[in-house]
Design a protein around this motif. Structure first.
Motif, PDB file in Angstrom:
ATOM      1  N   ALA A   1     -14.536   1.015   0.541  1.00 53.71           N
ATOM      2  CA  ALA A   1     -13.973   2.181   0.901  1.00 53.71           C
ATOM      3  C   ALA A   1     -14.281   2.686   2.213  1.00 53.71           C
ATOM      4  CB  ALA A   1     -14.271   3.578  -0.150  1.00 53.71           C
ATOM      5  N   TRP A   2     -15.459   2.314   2.773  1.00 49.67           N
ATOM      6  CA  TRP A   2     -15.680   2.603   4.120  1.00 49.67           C
ATOM      7  C   TRP A   2     -14.980   1.786   5.035  1.00 49.67           C
ATOM      8  CZ3 TRP A   2     -21.855   1.824   3.856  1.00 49.67           C
ATOM      9  CH2 TRP A   2     -22.326   3.002   3.439  1.00 49.67           C
ATOM     10  N   ALA A   3     -14.657   0.443   4.693  1.00 47.06           N
ATOM     11  CA  ALA A   3     -13.790  -0.416   5.679  1.00 47.06           C
ATOM     12  C   ALA A   3     -12.278   0.260   5.582  1.00 47.06           C
ATOM     13  CB  ALA A   3     -13.826  -1.750   4.999  1.00 47.06           C
ATOM     14  N   GLN A   4     -11.834   0.575   4.259  1.00 41.69           N
ATOM     15  CA  GLN A   4     -10.406   1.399   4.242  1.00 41.69           C
ATOM     16  C   GLN A   4     -10.415   2.393   5.121  1.00 41.69           C
ATOM     17  OE1 GLN A   4      -7.695   0.135   2.769  1.00 41.69           O
ATOM     18  NE2 GLN A   4      -8.976  -1.979   2.429  1.00 41.69           N
ATOM     19  N   ARG A   5     -11.431   3.278   4.960  1.00 44.38           N
ATOM     20  CA  ARG A   5     -11.320   4.567   5.839  1.00 44.38           C
ATOM     21  C   ARG A   5     -11.189   4.197   7.142  1.00 44.38           C
ATOM     22  NH1 ARG A   5     -16.356   6.593   4.549  1.00 44.38           N
ATOM     23  NH2 ARG A   5     -15.501   6.881   2.369  1.00 44.38           N
ATOM     24  N   ARG A   6     -12.152   3.332   7.621  1.00 49.05           N
ATOM     25  CA  ARG A   6     -12.116   2.999   8.946  1.00 49.05           C
ATOM     26  C   ARG A   6     -10.733   2.449   9.383  1.00 49.05           C
ATOM     27  NH1 ARG A   6     -13.516  -1.987  11.202  1.00 49.05           N
ATOM     28  NH2 ARG A   6     -14.171  -1.765  13.762  1.00 49.05           N
ATOM     29  N   ARG A   7     -10.209   1.531   8.920  1.00 47.16           N
ATOM     30  CA  ARG A   7      -8.715   1.090   9.378  1.00 47.16           C
ATOM     31  C   ARG A   7      -7.809   2.253   9.231  1.00 47.16           C
ATOM     32  NH1 ARG A   7      -9.552  -3.289   5.084  1.00 47.16           N
ATOM     33  NH2 ARG A   7     -10.409  -4.874   5.976  1.00 47.16           N
ATOM     34  N   ARG A   8      -8.126   3.194   7.996  1.00 43.11           N
ATOM     35  CA  ARG A   8      -6.982   4.503   8.320  1.00 43.11           C
ATOM     36  C   ARG A   8      -7.174   5.097   9.282  1.00 43.11           C
ATOM     37  NH1 ARG A   8      -8.268   5.582   3.493  1.00 43.11           N
ATOM     38  NH2 ARG A   8      -9.368   7.465   4.013  1.00 43.11           N
ATOM     39  N   GLN A   9      -8.412   5.493   9.970  1.00 43.99           N
ATOM     40  CA  GLN A   9      -8.598   6.274  10.938  1.00 43.99           C
ATOM     41  C   GLN A   9      -8.107   5.469  12.117  1.00 43.99           C
ATOM     42  OE1 GLN A   9     -12.813   6.563  10.639  1.00 43.99           O
ATOM     43  NE2 GLN A   9     -12.522   8.733   9.452  1.00 43.99           N
TER      44      GLN A   9
ATOM     45  N   VAL B   1       1.610   1.221   8.514  1.00 42.45           N
ATOM     46  CA  VAL B   1       1.218   1.868   7.465  1.00 42.45           C
ATOM     47  C   VAL B   1       1.335   1.448   5.960  1.00 42.45           C
ATOM     48  CG1 VAL B   1       1.171   4.325   6.335  1.00 42.45           C
ATOM     49  CG2 VAL B   1       1.537   3.879   8.841  1.00 42.45           C
ATOM     50  N   PRO B   2       0.266   1.079   5.291  1.00 44.90           N
ATOM     51  CA  PRO B   2       0.508   0.473   3.956  1.00 44.90           C
ATOM     52  C   PRO B   2       1.222   1.460   2.892  1.00 44.90           C
ATOM     53  CG  PRO B   2      -1.751   0.829   4.193  1.00 44.90           C
ATOM     54  CD  PRO B   2      -1.271   1.128   5.675  1.00 44.90           C
ATOM     55  N   CYS B   3       2.178   1.264   2.003  1.00 46.89           N
ATOM     56  CA  CYS B   3       2.858   2.010   1.239  1.00 46.89           C
ATOM     57  C   CYS B   3       3.409   1.243   0.127  1.00 46.89           C
ATOM     58  CB  CYS B   3       3.609   2.929   2.078  1.00 46.89           C
ATOM     59  SG  CYS B   3       5.197   2.312   2.521  1.00 46.89           S
ATOM     60  N   ASP B   4       3.762   2.170  -1.059  1.00 47.34           N
ATOM     61  CA  ASP B   4       4.634   1.401  -2.171  1.00 47.34           C
ATOM     62  C   ASP B   4       6.128   1.998  -2.021  1.00 47.34           C
ATOM     63  OD1 ASP B   4       2.489  -0.018  -2.968  1.00 47.34           O
ATOM     64  OD2 ASP B   4       1.684   1.689  -4.278  1.00 47.34           O
ATOM     65  N   VAL B   5       7.031   1.134  -1.753  1.00 50.09           N
ATOM     66  CA  VAL B   5       8.400   1.556  -1.883  1.00 50.09           C
ATOM     67  C   VAL B   5       9.215   1.119  -3.097  1.00 50.09           C
ATOM     68  CG1 VAL B   5      10.498   1.467  -0.568  1.00 50.09           C
ATOM     69  CG2 VAL B   5       8.260   1.916   0.577  1.00 50.09           C
ATOM     70  N   ARG B   6      10.193   1.758  -3.662  1.00 48.01           N
ATOM     71  CA  ARG B   6      10.968   1.360  -4.536  1.00 48.01           C
ATOM     72  C   ARG B   6      12.454   1.978  -3.943  1.00 48.01           C
ATOM     73  NH1 ARG B   6      13.327   3.870  -9.685  1.00 48.01           N
ATOM     74  NH2 ARG B   6      12.347   5.584  -8.848  1.00 48.01           N
ATOM     75  N   ASP B   7      13.407   1.041  -3.601  1.00 44.89           N
ATOM     76  CA  ASP B   7      14.673   1.368  -3.076  1.00 44.89           C
ATOM     77  C   ASP B   7      15.643   0.376  -3.411  1.00 44.89           C
ATOM     78  OD1 ASP B   7      16.245   2.985  -0.823  1.00 44.89           O
ATOM     79  OD2 ASP B   7      16.560   1.041  -0.028  1.00 44.89           O
TER      80      ASP B   7
END
Length: 130
Positions: free
Chosen positions: A23-31, A45-51
């Protein structure tokens, strides 16, 4: 002595699980992404898409390239696809880990992403629709 080593190992293992270094690593990447977006630079930006057009109506994990230019969609192992006109999205649900948006009329287009990255992605998608 072996029991003492086992106890110390168990305490250290539980401390690591509690601290959650992932979670620390994920937070750092997000920042880092948020800083790039604030400077007006491109960020994936990572995301989930349905289209229907982009993912064939199935949920897919990928990245939206959000920057001052129109957004682009990129799946793992595939090239980047520039997005055409993007439908207006309305918020559907939110919690501390994700926020979901859905196309207002049909609901055929949905996107889920982190709440703090949502404003930048929505601005990029809005520019794509122009």
């Amino acid at each position: 002595m072996p029991k003492l080593i086992l106890v110390v190992f168990c305490v250290v293992a539980e401390a690591l699980v509690y601290a959650n270094p992932f979670a620390w690593a994920q937070r750092r990447r997000r920042q880092q992404r948020l800083r790039r977006l604030a400077r007006g630079e491109t960020a994936l930006v990572p995301c989930d898409v349905r289209d229907a057009r982009l993912t064939g109506g199935q949920w897919r994990n990928g990245y939206l390239a959000a920057d001052p230019h129109p957004a682009a969609w990129q799946e793992e192992g595939r090239g980047q696809q520039t997005l055409g006109p993007w439908p207006p999205l309305l918020p559907v649900s939110a919690d501390e880990s994700s926020v979901a948006f859905r196309r207002s009329k049909s609901g055929g287009t949905e996107i889920r992403l982190r709440p703090d990255e949502a404003p930048s992605v929505l601005r990029a998608l809005e520019q794509t629709g122009r």
